[in-house]
Design a protein around this motif. Structure first.
Motif, PDB file in Angstrom:
ATOM      1  N   ARG A  41       0.793  -1.232   0.000  1.00  0.00           N
ATOM      2  CA  ARG A  41       0.000   0.000   0.000  1.00  0.00           C
ATOM      3  C   ARG A  41       0.827   1.285   0.000  1.00  0.00           C
ATOM      4  NH1 ARG A  41      -5.751  -0.816   3.072  1.00  0.00           N
ATOM      5  NH2 ARG A  41      -6.351  -2.721   1.948  1.00  0.00           N
ATOM      6  N   PRO A  42       1.925   1.389   0.767  1.00  0.00           N
ATOM      7  CA  PRO A  42       2.692   2.649   0.723  1.00  0.00           C
ATOM      8  C   PRO A  42       3.208   2.980  -0.683  1.00  0.00           C
ATOM      9  CG  PRO A  42       3.296   1.395   2.668  1.00  0.00           C
ATOM     10  CD  PRO A  42       2.434   0.496   1.823  1.00  0.00           C
ATOM     11  N   GLU A  43       3.739   1.988  -1.405  1.00  0.00           N
ATOM     12  CA  GLU A  43       4.227   2.280  -2.758  1.00  0.00           C
ATOM     13  C   GLU A  43       3.071   2.565  -3.707  1.00  0.00           C
ATOM     14  OE1 GLU A  43       6.299  -1.292  -4.470  1.00  0.00           O
ATOM     15  OE2 GLU A  43       5.588  -2.231  -2.636  1.00  0.00           O
ATOM     16  N   THR A  44       1.916   1.959  -3.466  1.00  0.00           N
ATOM     17  CA  THR A  44       0.748   2.258  -4.288  1.00  0.00           C
ATOM     18  C   THR A  44       0.269   3.681  -4.038  1.00  0.00           C
ATOM     19  OG1 THR A  44       0.094  -0.062  -4.368  1.00  0.00           O
ATOM     20  CG2 THR A  44      -1.621   1.566  -4.837  1.00  0.00           C
ATOM     21  N   PHE A  45       0.325   4.130  -2.795  1.00  0.00           N
ATOM     22  CA  PHE A  45      -0.041   5.505  -2.475  1.00  0.00           C
ATOM     23  C   PHE A  45       0.832   6.477  -3.270  1.00  0.00           C
ATOM     24  CE2 PHE A  45       0.316   9.381   0.138  1.00  0.00           C
ATOM     25  CZ  PHE A  45      -1.021   9.755   0.169  1.00  0.00           C
ATOM     26  N   GLU A  46       2.120   6.191  -3.350  1.00  0.00           N
ATOM     27  CA  GLU A  46       3.029   7.026  -4.147  1.00  0.00           C
ATOM     28  C   GLU A  46       2.642   6.981  -5.628  1.00  0.00           C
ATOM     29  OE1 GLU A  46       5.253   9.169  -2.961  1.00  0.00           O
ATOM     30  OE2 GLU A  46       4.552   8.542  -0.979  1.00  0.00           O
ATOM     31  N   ASP A  47       2.261   5.809  -6.116  1.00  0.00           N
ATOM     32  CA  ASP A  47       1.817   5.679  -7.512  1.00  0.00           C
ATOM     33  C   ASP A  47       0.571   6.526  -7.761  1.00  0.00           C
ATOM     34  OD1 ASP A  47       3.884   3.882  -7.993  1.00  0.00           O
ATOM     35  OD2 ASP A  47       2.591   2.104  -7.890  1.00  0.00           O
ATOM     36  N   LEU A  48      -0.360   6.537  -6.819  1.00  0.00           N
ATOM     37  CA  LEU A  48      -1.595   7.312  -6.967  1.00  0.00           C
ATOM     38  C   LEU A  48      -1.296   8.804  -7.032  1.00  0.00           C
ATOM     39  CD1 LEU A  48      -3.905   5.399  -4.449  1.00  0.00           C
ATOM     40  CD2 LEU A  48      -3.695   5.046  -6.924  1.00  0.00           C
ATOM     41  N   LEU A  49      -0.378   9.266  -6.212  1.00  0.00           N
ATOM     42  CA  LEU A  49       0.021  10.668  -6.266  1.00  0.00           C
ATOM     43  C   LEU A  49       0.692  10.993  -7.596  1.00  0.00           C
ATOM     44  CD1 LEU A  49       1.395  11.202  -2.637  1.00  0.00           C
ATOM     45  CD2 LEU A  49      -0.882  11.757  -3.545  1.00  0.00           C
ATOM     46  N   SER A  50       1.487  10.052  -8.102  1.00  0.00           N
ATOM     47  CA  SER A  50       2.137  10.219  -9.402  1.00  0.00           C
ATOM     48  C   SER A  50       1.102  10.308 -10.529  1.00  0.00           C
ATOM     49  CB  SER A  50       3.106   9.057  -9.650  1.00  0.00           C
ATOM     50  OG  SER A  50       3.502   9.011 -10.993  1.00  0.00           O
ATOM     51  N   ILE A  51       0.074   9.483 -10.443  1.00  0.00           N
ATOM     52  CA  ILE A  51      -0.986   9.511 -11.454  1.00  0.00           C
ATOM     53  C   ILE A  51      -1.696  10.860 -11.419  1.00  0.00           C
ATOM     54  CG2 ILE A  51      -3.220   8.525 -12.114  1.00  0.00           C
ATOM     55  CD1 ILE A  51      -2.054   5.789 -11.077  1.00  0.00           C
ATOM     56  N   ARG A  52      -2.009  11.321 -10.220  1.00  0.00           N
ATOM     57  CA  ARG A  52      -2.673  12.623 -10.086  1.00  0.00           C
ATOM     58  C   ARG A  52      -1.828  13.723 -10.720  1.00  0.00           C
ATOM     59  NH1 ARG A  52      -3.974  14.576  -4.145  1.00  0.00           N
ATOM     60  NH2 ARG A  52      -1.783  15.160  -4.252  1.00  0.00           N
ATOM     61  N   GLU A  53      -0.523  13.689 -10.474  1.00  0.00           N
ATOM     62  CA  GLU A  53       0.385  14.681 -11.069  1.00  0.00           C
ATOM     63  C   GLU A  53       0.433  14.559 -12.592  1.00  0.00           C
ATOM     64  OE1 GLU A  53       1.859  17.471  -9.865  1.00  0.00           O
ATOM     65  OE2 GLU A  53       0.532  16.919  -8.211  1.00  0.00           O
ATOM     66  N   LYS A  54       0.501  13.337 -13.085  1.00  0.00           N
ATOM     67  CA  LYS A  54       0.558  13.112 -14.529  1.00  0.00           C
ATOM     68  C   LYS A  54      -0.702  13.639 -15.202  1.00  0.00           C
ATOM     69  CE  LYS A  54       2.932  11.158 -17.722  1.00  0.00           C
ATOM     70  NZ  LYS A  54       4.089  11.862 -18.287  1.00  0.00           N
ATOM     71  N   LEU A  55      -1.850  13.409 -14.582  1.00  0.00           N
ATOM     72  CA  LEU A  55      -3.098  13.902 -15.151  1.00  0.00           C
ATOM     73  C   LEU A  55      -3.077  15.421 -15.253  1.00  0.00           C
ATOM     74  CD1 LEU A  55      -5.686  11.552 -13.414  1.00  0.00           C
ATOM     75  CD2 LEU A  55      -4.797  11.421 -15.746  1.00  0.00           C
ATOM     76  N   ARG A  56      -2.556  16.073 -14.246  1.00  0.00           N
ATOM     77  CA  ARG A  56      -2.430  17.544 -14.301  1.00  0.00           C
ATOM     78  C   ARG A  56      -1.463  17.962 -15.399  1.00  0.00           C
ATOM     79  NH1 ARG A  56      -2.101  18.178  -7.761  1.00  0.00           N
ATOM     80  NH2 ARG A  56      -4.337  18.064  -7.393  1.00  0.00           N
ATOM     81  N   GLU A  57      -0.342  17.250 -15.478  1.00  0.00           N
ATOM     82  CA  GLU A  57       0.703  17.565 -16.468  1.00  0.00           C
ATOM     83  C   GLU A  57       0.181  17.467 -17.898  1.00  0.00           C
ATOM     84  OE1 GLU A  57       4.387  14.978 -18.080  1.00  0.00           O
ATOM     85  OE2 GLU A  57       4.411  15.338 -15.905  1.00  0.00           O
ATOM     86  N   ILE A  58      -0.654  16.474 -18.188  1.00  0.00           N
ATOM     87  CA  ILE A  58      -1.141  16.274 -19.568  1.00  0.00           C
ATOM     88  C   ILE A  58      -2.472  16.994 -19.825  1.00  0.00           C
ATOM     89  CG2 ILE A  58       0.107  14.099 -19.853  1.00  0.00           C
ATOM     90  CD1 ILE A  58      -2.517  12.589 -19.398  1.00  0.00           C
ATOM     91  N   GLY A  59      -2.916  17.750 -18.836  1.00  0.00           N
ATOM     92  CA  GLY A  59      -4.143  18.551 -19.014  1.00  0.00           C
ATOM     93  C   GLY A  59      -5.419  17.746 -18.983  1.00  0.00           C
ATOM     94  N   ALA A  60      -5.408  16.642 -18.263  1.00  0.00           N
ATOM     95  CA  ALA A  60      -6.621  15.825 -18.142  1.00  0.00           C
ATOM     96  C   ALA A  60      -7.617  16.530 -17.240  1.00  0.00           C
ATOM     97  CB  ALA A  60      -6.275  14.452 -17.579  1.00  0.00           C
ATOM     98  N   VAL A  61      -8.870  16.443 -17.584  1.00  0.00           N
ATOM     99  CA  VAL A  61      -9.930  17.037 -16.787  1.00  0.00           C
ATOM    100  C   VAL A  61     -10.274  16.077 -15.661  1.00  0.00           C
ATOM    101  CG1 VAL A  61     -12.312  17.857 -16.792  1.00  0.00           C
ATOM    102  CG2 VAL A  61     -10.839  18.265 -18.775  1.00  0.00           C
ATOM    103  N   VAL A  62     -10.065  16.537 -14.424  1.00  0.00           N
ATOM    104  CA  VAL A  62     -10.415  15.719 -13.247  1.00  0.00           C
ATOM    105  C   VAL A  62     -11.341  16.485 -12.329  1.00  0.00           C
ATOM    106  CG1 VAL A  62      -8.396  14.264 -13.313  1.00  0.00           C
ATOM    107  CG2 VAL A  62      -8.316  16.369 -12.009  1.00  0.00           C
TER     108      VAL A  62
END
Length: 188
Positions: free
Chosen positions: A167-188
């Motif tokens: 779970r701790p490494e998955t939490f980091e992955d989730l934060l990375s996904i959130r950042e990537k979505l912002r970086e590529i201009g995804a609507v969230v």
């Protein structure tokens, strides 16, 4: 390419593999059909088969919590589907022939949704969509671009229920996904 209604009807009436013989419901997908992010699991489990909706059991509850961390919600700003649309017996991994029979439905969904990012939930989805020799334990959270779509994989919520040490490494992955979505201009 079929439009949504025709695609869902074709999926509901599919007999391309033996999974159709034991299904209660086809589990087509759920969410915003115009979402910028698509989550793909391997196949429905028992609760999903009974309800006809992906990720509704304990793994679904955990997935909803994971989506919340990424500022996502299954009904409003993402779409959730599976590689196979019918439940493999005893929740076993879907066989290659079953994946082959069903992958066209997912490809059609991807073509209709046109997501900016796809997150594979678990190794089966990652091996099918990212690369056949994908190693989830080594590569989870790493991004690749394929055909203009950013793709990554994280541990399947069921795996996280069985092994909380991931779970701790998955939490980091989730934060990375959130950042990537912002970086590529995804609507969230």
């Amino acid at each position: 390419m079929l439009e949504w209604e025709a695609l869902e009807s074709a999926c509901d009436n599919c007999t391309r593999c033996g999974l159709c013989e034991t299904r209660h419901h086809v589990v087509f997908g759920i969410g915003n059909r115009n979402a910028d992010i698509l989550f793909v699991g391997e196949g429905p489990g028992e609760q999903e088969d009974l309800k006809g909706e992906p990720f509704v059991g304990p793994a679904g509850k955990l997935l909803d919590e994971m989506l919340c961390i990424m500022d996502l919600d299954r009904n409003s700003n993402c779409y959730i589907a599976n590689i196979v649309k019918c439940r493999p017996p005893q929740n076993r991994d879907p066989m290659e022939t079953e994946q082959d029979a069903c992958i066209g439905f997912l490809r059609n969904q991807v073509a209709l949704i046109r997501p900016k990012a796809i997150v594979c939930l678990g190794r089966i989805a990652a091996m099918r969509l990212i690369r056949p020799d994908y190693r989830i334990t080594r590569e989870h959270g790493q991004w690749v671009e394929k055909n203009g779509i950013w793709m990554t994989a994280i541990y399947h919520p069921s795996a996280l229920l069985r092994d909380v040490s991931k779970r701790p490494e998955t939490f980091e992955d989730l934060l990375s996904i959130r950042e990537k979505l912002r970086e590529i201009g995804a609507v969230v």
